[in-house]
Design a protein around this motif. Sequence first.
Motif, mmCIF file in Angstrom:
data_model
loop_
_atom_site.group_PDB
_atom_site.id
_atom_site.type_symbol
_atom_site.label_atom_id
_atom_site.label_comp_id
_atom_site.label_asym_id
_atom_site.label_seq_id
_atom_site.Cartn_x
_atom_site.Cartn_y
_atom_site.Cartn_z
ATOM 1 N N GLU A 1 73.069 50.802 5.348
ATOM 2 C CA GLU A 1 71.910 50.898 4.455
ATOM 3 C C GLU A 1 70.776 49.982 4.906
ATOM 4 O O GLU A 1 69.598 50.352 4.829
ATOM 5 N N LEU B 1 69.137 51.735 7.781
ATOM 6 C CA LEU B 1 68.391 52.946 7.455
ATOM 7 C C LEU B 1 66.891 52.671 7.336
ATOM 8 O O LEU B 1 66.065 53.531 7.643
ATOM 9 N N ALA C 1 71.253 58.193 3.257
ATOM 10 C CA ALA C 1 70.843 58.861 4.504
ATOM 11 C C ALA C 1 70.229 60.217 4.192
ATOM 12 O O ALA C 1 69.235 60.626 4.818
ATOM 13 N N ARG D 1 66.772 53.167 12.043
ATOM 14 C CA ARG D 1 67.364 54.364 11.446
ATOM 15 C C ARG D 1 68.242 55.148 12.413
ATOM 16 O O ARG D 1 69.287 55.673 12.035
#
Length: 575
Positions: free
Chosen positions: A177, A180, A237, A184
């Motif tokens: 997370e 992300l 995601a 990414r």
Amino acid sequence: MDDDTRVEWREWGAEAFAEADRTGKPVLLSLSATWCGDCHEMDVETYAEPRIAANVNDGFVPVRVDVDRHPRVRERYNMGGFPSTVFTTPSGKLLTGATYLGPGGMRQVLDRVRETWDAKGESGGRVPRALAGEPTPRGPVDDRIEAHVAGQLGDKYDGEFAGWGSDAKFPLPRTVEFALKREREQALRTLDAITRNLSDGVAGGFFRYAGARNWGDVNHEKLLDSNAALLRAFANAYLYTGDESYRDTADAAVDFLTDGLWTGVAFGGSVGPAGGRSYYELDAEERESATGPRRDLTAYAGANALAVDALLTYHAYTDDERTREYAERTMAYLEDELLVDPESLADDERFADGAVDADAPGLAVVHYRESDEVGEAGLLADQARVAAAFARAETVLGEGLDVARDAADYALATLFDDEEGSFRDGPAAGPGLLDRPLRPLDDTVEMADALLDLAVLADDPRYREVAREAVGAFAGAWDRIGVQVAGYGAVAGRLCRDPLVVALDAPVGSDLHRAALRVADHEKVVVPNATAQLEGRVGPEETTGDAAYLLVGDDAHRAETPDDLMALVAEHASG
């Protein structure tokens, strides 16, 4: 006595240590779990061997500890994996320890411990450094922390196989997370590797970890807390990418939770490895006739709260009604069974001697409850996860704030040390080393994250101030924080910038509310019924009709349609 062994196991508790003191014997702690295949193998191969069992029964006080039911024992005596085989003095100080021991290794260790005990007695024990009472490495919370942890993503990333590290691969959902938003491609490649290697293609859900760098040598236990955390990571995601493959994997994880762990009122704790990897090589029809895995259907508070958080996150992005229903049913179980007024525990001898503060505000979270058996109350991880789950419920369902505050307030009153500026993991009470405070970084991260959400939802800056203090307790060691606790970098980053807040003057479930939930930033805070947050920012003439407001400093930027809201967010993100 355990059915698989000849050892006369005692239960964890003061009586076992008192017996050791009275008889002048060291304690053997066997830390085990229902889901742990090596633990059951050690029972059969080692503790069932007659001479070893006789030696243990005659020369030691053997204590079997379920680490899921006793997380504070796990954190103090874990030898680096399970089973953990730990030898202590009658006061609980550590003599020595190991993980799995076969018969030959166990004989050698038993002899060595007896020699040490006979020669040194209690003075041969030691207190681990983390429990020695030394102050935490306090420092300022600034941009260096997030930048350092973001840099660690690149330093530790495995460009060939994905994931972070060069040995065993753990899924690290909080690291995913964190990545992300910052790296990414690394996050998505890691999720793809998890899907290929750690997901159960038949029953859904995720295995605990892979023993090899290339994601091979999979350990096939499936735990509620890690599955819930990964469900949330895959949902996030999907939020960022709109890629249906991440939604599909998340949906399969929901299948596992609701089919494999649902007890009728909440989620059980784990599914074991089912006697080796061969079971998980079978198709659905073949599994029906095979011996299934061990299941622990105990409903643990913190893991169930994490499941609520994940299910509501998924619902927020997809409108999936099944996940909302299971989240609400689980919340009801938590409220009815595991969230208690601490005053009601005052006369219960299980919570005597400082194990609960009857005068503290808020609600104490009981770790689990089964018939007449009740777990510890007021553990930091449980309080944090319940606060986070009900804060999530407030943003998604428009209700839950009062419970979230109650869980946080009890932790602030009982576990937060104003002088140290840090949280303990639980009451400073209990046998062994439980009366020595442990200040865990990972649980602190979860609590600080929840407090930052509450500061916005409750319009109460006190929560943000405590979060800053708690994160600052470890900030003096910012340059030693690694990717395994990347959540620390995330929460430090949240403290160094204004939060992204969408305040709603529109019904829960409206198009504006749903659009706010789908703003592509999983650290945003969506505030339904945002009267307090809008006061002083929005004049009476602006309160007609449904609207969402992007809060930036003291300003409130109005949007009347989902498209307007997305345009506002994009404008301020680019600015």
